[in-house]
Scaffold this motif. Sequence first.
Motif, PDB file in Angstrom:
ATOM      1  N   ARG A  50      29.879  35.159  20.817  1.00  0.00           N
ATOM      2  CA  ARG A  50      29.019  36.401  20.902  1.00  0.00           C
ATOM      3  C   ARG A  50      27.876  36.212  21.623  1.00  0.00           C
ATOM      4  N   PHE A  67      27.056  33.622  23.717  1.00  0.00           N
ATOM      5  CA  PHE A  67      27.189  32.940  25.006  1.00  0.00           C
ATOM      6  C   PHE A  67      28.425  32.991  25.836  1.00  0.00           C
ATOM      7  N   ASP A  68      29.578  33.213  25.174  1.00  0.00           N
ATOM      8  CA  ASP A  68      30.767  33.051  25.857  1.00  0.00           C
ATOM      9  C   ASP A  68      31.922  34.191  25.659  1.00  0.00           C
ATOM     10  N   PRO A  69      31.519  35.438  25.735  1.00  0.00           N
ATOM     11  CA  PRO A  69      32.244  36.461  24.937  1.00  0.00           C
ATOM     12  C   PRO A  69      33.455  36.895  25.775  1.00  0.00           C
ATOM     13  N   LEU A  70      34.360  35.715  25.825  1.00  0.00           N
ATOM     14  CA  LEU A  70      35.735  36.251  26.308  1.00  0.00           C
ATOM     15  C   LEU A  70      36.761  36.589  25.186  1.00  0.00           C
ATOM     16  N   PRO A  71      37.817  37.336  25.253  1.00  0.00           N
ATOM     17  CA  PRO A  71      38.536  37.664  24.216  1.00  0.00           C
ATOM     18  C   PRO A  71      39.252  36.582  23.467  1.00  0.00           C
ATOM     19  N   PHE A  72      39.457  35.421  24.266  1.00  0.00           N
ATOM     20  CA  PHE A  72      40.277  34.334  23.503  1.00  0.00           C
ATOM     21  C   PHE A  72      39.277  33.628  22.652  1.00  0.00           C
ATOM     22  N   LEU A 117      37.054  35.325  20.850  1.00  0.00           N
ATOM     23  CA  LEU A 117      36.436  36.210  19.735  1.00  0.00           C
ATOM     24  C   LEU A 117      37.492  36.956  19.009  1.00  0.00           C
ATOM     25  N   SER A 120      34.441  27.192  22.658  1.00  0.00           N
ATOM     26  CA  SER A 120      34.008  27.442  23.894  1.00  0.00           C
ATOM     27  C   SER A 120      33.644  26.024  24.436  1.00  0.00           C
TER      28      SER A 120
END
Lengths: 162, 162
Positions: free
Chosen positions: B38, B40-45, B47, B63
Motif C-alpha cells: 500500500r 510503496f509498491d501498490p501493484l494488484p499482485f 495487494l 515486493s
Amino acid sequence: MNNPLPATRRYFEDLHLGETIELGRATVTREMIFEWAREFDPLPFHLDEEAAKKSLLGGLASSGWQTGALTLRLLGESFLNGIATAGGLGFSDLKWKKPVMVGDTISATATIAGLRRSSHHPERGILMMDLVVTNQKGDEVMTMSLANLVEAREPAAQEPAS
Amino acid sequence: MNNPLPATRRYFEDLHLGETIELGRATVTREMIFEWAREFDPLPFHLDEEAAKKSLLGGLASSGWQTGALTLRLLGESFLNGIATAGGLGFSDLKWKKPVMVGDTISATATIAGLRRSSHHPERGILMMDLVVTNQKGDEVMTMSLANLVEAREPAAQEPAS
C-alpha cells in the motif's frame, strides 16, 4: 495509495526505446526519516539530529533504501501501474550520489533503455529502465538501472525448428 | 528496533576479507506484505490474494524492495550497528531469484568481499559485501553486492609527494 489499474494497460509492444517518463515528486519529512529508520535502518545518524549533524551526511538525511522505496512508489504510480508488468527482476548499479536531506523534494525520471523478448517465455518481454532521481536543486541523488518483466500482446514469432 | 551502538565498535582495520556474518532471519506475514505494498509498491499482485494467485508469482509474495529493506534491517542489527559505518554508497547486481511467499522465513549471510582505502578520504575505507538471502528451504531468493563507507582507526599512510 491503493491505485486500481487503469482500464487500458500498455503491453510490451506498446513501449518504445528511449521513451522518457516523468515520475513526479515526493518531499521527505523528519517523521518519514525517523519512521523508516526505526523500522529498517536504525543507525544513529538516521535517528538523531545531533548524531546526524556530526556524521558524514552533515544533517538529518533519509536512508538510501528509503529514497529507493519512495522512487519505487513514484515509478508505480506514474508508470508500472499503467503497463502489464509481471514483476521486477532486479537492478544494477544503484548509486547514492548525494544525501537526501530532511525537507528535500525528490523527483525522478525513467528512460526506457532496453526492450527484448524473454528467451524462456515468448509471451513476455524484458524492459530495462534507467532511473535518475534529483533533488529540488537539480542535483542527482540516486541513479540505477532496473529490469522488469512485461506481458506482451502476442507471443514472439517462433524460430523455425532446425 | 532502536538499537544503541555497542560500546565497542569495529573500525575499518578490524574487518577481514572473507569474513562471513550470519544476519539472522525474518518471517514475512500477510499484513507486512499488504502494508508495504500500500505504501510503496501498490501493484494488484501484492495487494490482493486472488490477483496474486493468477500472477506470475503464483500467490501472495512480498515486493522485492520489501525483501531488500528487511535484509537491510537484518544487516543493521547483526553487523552495521557494530562497525563504524559512515553510510552506504550503493550496490550492484541485485537479483530477485525467487519470490518470497507469504509465511516464508528469510535468512541472510554477508561475506566481506573487498576492503580498500578511500582515495579521497584517508581516514575512511570502502567495505564491499556480498549478500545472499535464502528462504526456509535453502533456495536463494535475493543476492546483491553492497558498498559501505567505514571509518578507520588511523589515517592511511600518505604517499610521498612526487
